[in-house]
Design a protein around this motif. Structure first.
Motif, PDB file in Angstrom:
ATOM      1  N   GLN A 203      29.043  35.187  36.806  1.00 45.26           N
ATOM      2  CA  GLN A 203      30.116  35.218  37.817  1.00 45.26           C
ATOM      3  C   GLN A 203      31.485  35.181  37.144  1.00 45.26           C
ATOM      4  N   LYS A 204      31.583  34.476  36.038  1.00 47.92           N
ATOM      5  CA  LYS A 204      32.864  34.448  35.290  1.00 47.92           C
ATOM      6  C   LYS A 204      33.143  35.842  34.727  1.00 47.92           C
ATOM      7  N   GLY A 205      32.079  36.482  34.239  1.00 54.18           N
ATOM      8  CA  GLY A 205      32.240  37.844  33.723  1.00 54.18           C
ATOM      9  C   GLY A 205      32.642  38.810  34.826  1.00 54.18           C
ATOM     10  N   GLU A 208      36.331  38.499  35.500  1.00 60.29           N
ATOM     11  CA  GLU A 208      37.146  39.214  34.497  1.00 60.29           C
ATOM     12  C   GLU A 208      37.187  40.712  34.812  1.00 60.29           C
ATOM     13  N   ILE A 209      36.054  41.260  35.206  1.00 64.49           N
ATOM     14  CA  ILE A 209      35.990  42.696  35.548  1.00 64.49           C
ATOM     15  C   ILE A 209      36.866  42.971  36.758  1.00 64.49           C
ATOM     16  N   PHE A 210      36.784  42.092  37.754  1.00 64.54           N
ATOM     17  CA  PHE A 210      37.590  42.253  38.980  1.00 64.54           C
ATOM     18  C   PHE A 210      39.085  42.245  38.645  1.00 64.54           C
ATOM     19  N   LYS A 211      39.496  41.310  37.765  1.00 65.19           N
ATOM     20  CA  LYS A 211      40.926  41.221  37.422  1.00 65.19           C
ATOM     21  C   LYS A 211      41.390  42.482  36.703  1.00 65.19           C
ATOM     22  N   GLU A 212      40.557  43.017  35.832  1.00 70.38           N
ATOM     23  CA  GLU A 212      40.935  44.241  35.086  1.00 70.38           C
ATOM     24  C   GLU A 212      41.014  45.437  36.031  1.00 70.38           C
ATOM     25  N   ALA A 223      30.926  42.984  43.603  1.00 72.57           N
ATOM     26  CA  ALA A 223      30.176  41.963  44.353  1.00 72.57           C
ATOM     27  C   ALA A 223      29.381  41.120  43.365  1.00 72.57           C
ATOM     28  N   GLY A 224      29.682  39.805  43.323  1.00 70.46           N
ATOM     29  CA  GLY A 224      28.920  38.893  42.458  1.00 70.46           C
ATOM     30  C   GLY A 224      27.791  38.257  43.247  1.00 70.46           C
ATOM     31  N   ILE A 225      26.550  38.420  42.790  1.00 74.89           N
ATOM     32  CA  ILE A 225      25.396  37.844  43.500  1.00 74.89           C
ATOM     33  C   ILE A 225      24.819  36.723  42.638  1.00 74.89           C
TER      34      ILE A 225
END
Ligand SMILES: Nc1ncnc2c1ncn2[C@@H]1O[C@H](COP(=O)(O)OP(=O)(O)O)[C@@H](O)[C@H]1O
Ligand SMILES: O=P(O)(O)OC[C@H]1O[C@](O)(COP(=O)(O)O)[C@@H](O)[C@@H]1O
Length: 505
Positions: A203-205, A208-212, A223-225
């Protein structure tokens, strides 16, 4: 970016990456002409028939567009009506968000369907299958799969019975999260929805992807599951995989109980996974009811002297002639570090490696009874991956299906978040809320009190420890403020923030 050659060939079941047919499927509606007509007449007849069918599809598509417009207008009106009716109260915001999600979802799905129909004059079912097939891809072996191997097409046939197998058909890995390479891959392939499945680190990863993606202004929903046996993901009631792990852990405890009852002064000792949280040990202990002592990372204990663990073991063996001890792998690390220098080693994901509390306790208990010249037999069971490698149980299968539905609804509506059940309802949770803290057992809560009454073990705590634990829980549950929050938001946020769930399942 050309797709790098895969380091590991995709699994045998992986279909080759999907590529649409070079020419649209030929219409299947024209009839065979009688044998004696000229070839020119046949071509004319076929062209007329094709034109007629194209007109039919255009009419259907126009009708669909019209209904999409109506649907959007109705949904927007409904959302506004709900907003006016309930916007004055706290739940109003939730109702409004839900109404808008429904509206956006409805419009996007209908618009998508009409686009597919308009673009593909073939049978609609073929067209929608083509579109769906072309959209569902999976990257193998965790985050590094985005840039170290090619993707594989995922079809209903491939995923049909994966819920009956343990492990993951996609493969997994630790480490290898290169945010830039991952988002480059997403951008180059024109991907607009990314579903990321895994534990607290995953979820932390995803965050990071979402912010980029947001920094690059890309129209991609992330979507983080949540999936981990540890149940250590904040905010959500429980993680997918936890129930199955507890069920399997209970089987290990049952074996320890059988062994303990089969020997004079028999002790069955079971070590269970859970990394830095003790949920699996706590719930498997409550499920089993044959456990005399459960040790978890969140509840400190000590070995020697008045009220210590060794004194309790002596007393319990005198009373009952056998006992079962469950220890979570993250428990007692402070005690071990006093005799074994803490390694500070980490795994590829940066998780601190744990010292083996199971073996350490086994030796300490053996040495103690040897020094007392007292007969004692200890059977140490470490089920490790057996608890994690089993197929998910019925409860987790249903939960997983609901998580998938919620994740798709959110992504189709353009939302990026972790999806999970909060107080029994599925919710879209901002990544920063889920990644800012870890879910841990609250030893001041009812569930731990229920465990203490079930095992009759001492709490190993002084009043000072309890007061410190309460204060730590209070601070841990004070939600972080969104970046740049002003005073009013901070105040409002402070009022509405609810304490994160604590395994009260
Ligand atoms: N803070 C972080 N930022 C970016 N990626 C992370 C972070 N923490 C973990 N990851 C990545 O997420 C993946 C899974 O993390 P890990 O802790 O191994 O498992 P889990 O998600 O099950 O807890 C790994 O590839 C790891 O590199
Ligand atoms: O598979 P590995 O690398 O040995 O890791 C074992 C760890 O994985 C877990 O099973 C699950 O941890 P994650 O959720 O972080 O993957 C932990 O309970 C355990 O400590």
């Amino acid at each position: 970016m050309t797709a790098p050659s895969p380091l590991s060939a995709p699994p045998s079941w992986a279909a080759p990456p999907f590529s649409p047919p070079s020419s649209p499927p030929s219409p299947t509606h024209h009839r065979q002409a009688p044998p004696d007509r000229s070839s020119q007449e046949m071509k004319t007849a076929s062209l007329d028939a094709y034109t007629a069918s194209a007109d039919t599809w255009k009419a259907e598509t126009d009708a669909l567009h019209a209904s999409a417009e109506t649907c959007k207008a109705d949904a927007d009106a409904d959302a506004e009506a709900k907003a006016k009716a309930v916007a004055r109260t706290g739940p109003g915001a939730v109702a409004l968000a839900n109404a808008r999600i429904e509206a956006a979802f409805c419009w996007k799905v209908l618009a998508r369907a009409s686009r597919v129909l308009a673009a593909q004059p073939g049978e609609p079912s073929e067209a929608s299958k083509l579109a769906a097939l072309n959209a569902s891809r999976a990257w193998m072996n965790g985050y590094k799969g985005f840039y170290s191997s090619n993707y594989v097409a995922i079809t209903p046939k491939i995923v049909n019975d994966i819920h009956k197998k343990g492990g993951t058909v996609l493969g997994t890995s630790r480490g290898g999260h290169d945010t830039k390479k991952i988002v480059d891959n997403i951008q180059d392939r024109g991907i607009n929805q990314v579903y990321i499945i895994g534990g607290d680190g995953t979820q932390k990863g995803a965050y990071e992807i979402f912010k980029e993606i947001r920094k690059r202004g890309l129209k991609v929903a992330v979507a983080g599951i949540p999936k981990t046996i540890d149940n250590d993901i904040a905010i959500i009631d429980k993680s997918f995989g936890f129930d199955s792990a507890v069920e399997e852990a209970q089987r290990a405890i049952d074996s320890a109980h059988v062994e303990a009852c089969s020997a004079e002064n028999g002790i069955g000792l079971v070590k269970l996974m859970g990394r830095y949280s003790g949920f699996i040990a706590m719930y498997a202990t409550l499920a089993s009811r044959d456990v005399d002592c459960c040790l978890i990372p969140e509840s400190p204990f000590y070995m020697d002297g008045e009220g210590g663990l060794l004194q309790y073991i002596e007393r319990r063996l005198k009373e009952n002639k056998h006992m079962v001890i469950v220890v979570a792998e993250g428990a007692g690390q402070d005690i071990i570090a006093q005799s074994i220098p803490s390694s500070e080693q980490q795994d590829a994901s940066g998780n601190k490696l744990l010292l083996d509390i199971g073996l350490w306790l086994t030796h300490k208990i053996k040495d103690h009874f040897k020094s007392k010249k007292t007969e004692m037999t200890i059977k140490y069971i470490d089920p490790t991956y057996m608890v994690r490698a089993i197929p998910s149980n019925a409860s987790d299968n249903v939960y997983c299906t609901l998580l998938a539905h919620s994740a798709i609804h959110g992504a189709m509506a353009g939302y990026s978040s972790t999806i999970g059940m909060v107080n029994g309802r599925h919710a879209y949770i901002p990544f920063y809320r889920v990644t800012s803290t870890r879910n841990k057992v609250k030893i001041t809560d009812r569930m731990w009190a229920r465990l203490l009454s079930s095992t009759n073990q001492p709490s190993f705590l002084s009043q000072k420890d309890v007061d410190e634990a309460r204060e730590a829980d209070r601070l841990a549950n004070k939600p972080p403020l969104p970046a740049g929050a002003n005073h009013n938001v901070a105040t409002a946020f402070g009022q509405s923030a609810s304490s994160s769930s604590n395994g009260e399942i």
